[in-house]
Design a protein around this motif. Structure first.
Motif: not given
Ligand SMILES: [Zn+2]
Ligand SMILES: [Zn+2]
Length: 244
Positions: A133-135, A188-190, A213-215, A209-211
């Motif tokens: 769901d988060h991804h 992290g999510h901006a 991770h999502h990509a 780093r977190h962008a």
């Molecule tokens: Zn995230």
């Protein structure tokens, strides 16, 4: 303040908790959206990380999922309240500012380790369906912060319990933990890098780093500190996605 909390009944605690998390979520998301989509681009500071367009329903979906997480986090405040009521944990009354600051620093480090461990678990074969769901947000937004499955919300919401069983924290420090957590989370999510030059290094590199991770899905499982990814060899190269 701590006495007031412990003397409330379970419904009052859950209602206050829900209101607290709702304010934190919407205030930080809206502030981050304005900062990174309007104010900072206007003065030419920083840069958007992933330029892909969002699906039309992404904000609506993220906010709907986050509302469920807010209810779970809010209702979950009953657990710290219960362990205080049962005498399994205690609060330190009238703490000094230095003590509160030291406790917040300790909770920050615990939050980093707890998130990394939970996040690695959520990427295992058994639990990954709850993390999907988060991804669904391939490009993160400030509204992605609480957008996850209820199981993930339960797992992440458990963060204060172990420290409370081990140490008598001040209520003020415990109250700061969700504030600290959402601020780091929104960073992290901006999908926006807050630095003069790219790529940002160190703590401000958390956005990239977190962008990434999502990509990419695999790697960069940490929150703010890159240390756990570095130690476990799960770090994605920071230059892997420089768009400008
Ligand atoms: Zn995230
Ligand atoms: Zn993940």
């Amino acid at each position: 303040m701590g006495e007031w909390f412990v003397s409330r009944n379970a419904w009052q605690v859950m209602t206050a908790g829900t209101a607290y998390f709702a304010v934190l979520y919407f205030a930080t998301a809206l502030a981050a959206l304005w900062l990174t989509r309007v104010a900072l681009p206007r003065i030419g500071f920083g840069r958007t990380l992933d330029p892909r367009e969002l699906p039309a329903d992404q904000y609506r979906r993220e906010i709907a999922q986050a509302c469920v997480s807010i209810l779970i986090f809010g209702a979950g405040v009953v657990f710290p309240w219960a362990i205080l009521k049962l005498g399994w944990a205690s609060l330190t009354p009238d703490p000094s500012a230095v003590r509160v600051a030291a406790e917040v620093a300790a909770l920050f480090l615990w939050n980093e380790l707890h998130f990394y461990a939970c996040h690695r678990l959520l990427h295992t074969r058994v639990l990954r369906r709850f993390h999907a769901d988060h991804h669904r947000s391939h490009v993160p937004t400030p509204f992605s912060t609480y957008a996850f499955h209820p199981v993930e919300a339960l797992l992440l919401g458990s963060v204060p319990l172990v420290p409370m069983l081990l140490h008598d924290f001040s209520f003020e420090a415990l109250l700061c933990l969700p504030v600290l957590s959402i601020l780091l989370n929104v960073l992290g999510h901006a999908n926006y890098e807050l630095s003069r030059s790219a790529p940002a290094r160190g703590l401000l590199g958390a956005s990239r780093r977190h962008a990434l991770h999502h990509a990419r899905y695999h790697g960069n499982y940490g929150f703010l500190l890159p240390v756990f990814d570095r130690l476990s060899g799960t770090q994605i190269d920071g230059d892997a996605a420089t768009h400008r």
